[in-house]
Design a protein around this motif. Structure first.
Motif, PDB file in Angstrom:
ATOM      1  N   ASP A 133       0.856  -1.195   0.000  1.00  0.00           N
ATOM      2  CA  ASP A 133       0.000   0.000   0.000  1.00  0.00           C
ATOM      3  C   ASP A 133       0.885   1.235   0.000  1.00  0.00           C
ATOM      4  N   ARG A 134       0.531   2.196  -0.848  1.00  0.00           N
ATOM      5  CA  ARG A 134       1.346   3.397  -1.022  1.00  0.00           C
ATOM      6  C   ARG A 134       0.595   4.680  -0.673  1.00  0.00           C
ATOM      7  N   SER A 135      -0.662   4.566  -0.290  1.00  0.00           N
ATOM      8  CA  SER A 135      -1.442   5.750   0.070  1.00  0.00           C
ATOM      9  C   SER A 135      -2.416   5.369   1.185  1.00  0.00           C
ATOM     10  N   PRO A 136      -2.948   6.351   1.873  1.00  0.00           N
ATOM     11  CA  PRO A 136      -3.936   6.045   2.921  1.00  0.00           C
ATOM     12  C   PRO A 136      -5.166   5.311   2.375  1.00  0.00           C
ATOM     13  N   GLU A 171      -5.203   3.198  -0.188  1.00  0.00           N
ATOM     14  CA  GLU A 171      -4.810   1.806  -0.421  1.00  0.00           C
ATOM     15  C   GLU A 171      -4.704   1.057   0.904  1.00  0.00           C
ATOM     16  N   ARG A 172      -4.203   1.718   1.937  1.00  0.00           N
ATOM     17  CA  ARG A 172      -4.116   1.077   3.263  1.00  0.00           C
ATOM     18  C   ARG A 172      -5.508   0.709   3.758  1.00  0.00           C
ATOM     19  N   GLN A 173      -6.481   1.617   3.585  1.00  0.00           N
ATOM     20  CA  GLN A 173      -7.853   1.341   4.010  1.00  0.00           C
ATOM     21  C   GLN A 173      -8.440   0.168   3.240  1.00  0.00           C
ATOM     22  N   ALA A 174      -8.172   0.106   1.941  1.00  0.00           N
ATOM     23  CA  ALA A 174      -8.663  -1.008   1.130  1.00  0.00           C
ATOM     24  C   ALA A 174      -8.070  -2.328   1.625  1.00  0.00           C
ATOM     25  N   SER A 186       3.465  -2.265   5.324  1.00  0.00           N
ATOM     26  CA  SER A 186       2.805  -1.847   4.087  1.00  0.00           C
ATOM     27  C   SER A 186       2.706  -2.980   3.065  1.00  0.00           C
ATOM     28  N   ARG A 187       3.229  -4.152   3.375  1.00  0.00           N
ATOM     29  CA  ARG A 187       3.174  -5.299   2.456  1.00  0.00           C
ATOM     30  C   ARG A 187       2.058  -6.246   2.901  1.00  0.00           C
ATOM     31  N   TRP A 188       1.273  -6.686   1.936  1.00  0.00           N
ATOM     32  CA  TRP A 188       0.131  -7.559   2.179  1.00  0.00           C
ATOM     33  C   TRP A 188       0.199  -8.773   1.263  1.00  0.00           C
ATOM     34  N   TYR A 189      -0.204  -9.922   1.785  1.00  0.00           N
ATOM     35  CA  TYR A 189      -0.211 -11.172   1.025  1.00  0.00           C
ATOM     36  C   TYR A 189      -1.632 -11.704   0.923  1.00  0.00           C
TER      37      TYR A 189
END
Length: 54
Positions: free
Chosen positions: A13-16, A18-21, A39-42
């Motif tokens: 995620d690179r933005s708030p 994207e983090r919320q998503a 910030s990394r998601w699997y």
């Protein structure tokens, strides 16, 4: 975000927004967060063994 994570094996995620998503997808059990790099998601299916929860 889920499509990218499934295609590439992870997503960052690179933005708030994207983090919320990612947090929403995490709440639905579709993404797992990397324990060392927040910030990394699997995607749940392909989460590395060290990241998967029992």
């Amino acid at each position: 975000m889920l499509h990218v994570a499934e295609r590439d094996g992870f997503v960052v995620d690179r933005s708030p927004q994207e983090r919320q998503a990612c947090l929403r997808l995490n709440g639905h059990g579709l993404l797992r967060r990397d324990r060392k790099l927040a910030s990394r998601w699997y995607p749940v299916e392909t989460a590395p063994a060290s990241e998967a929860r029992p």
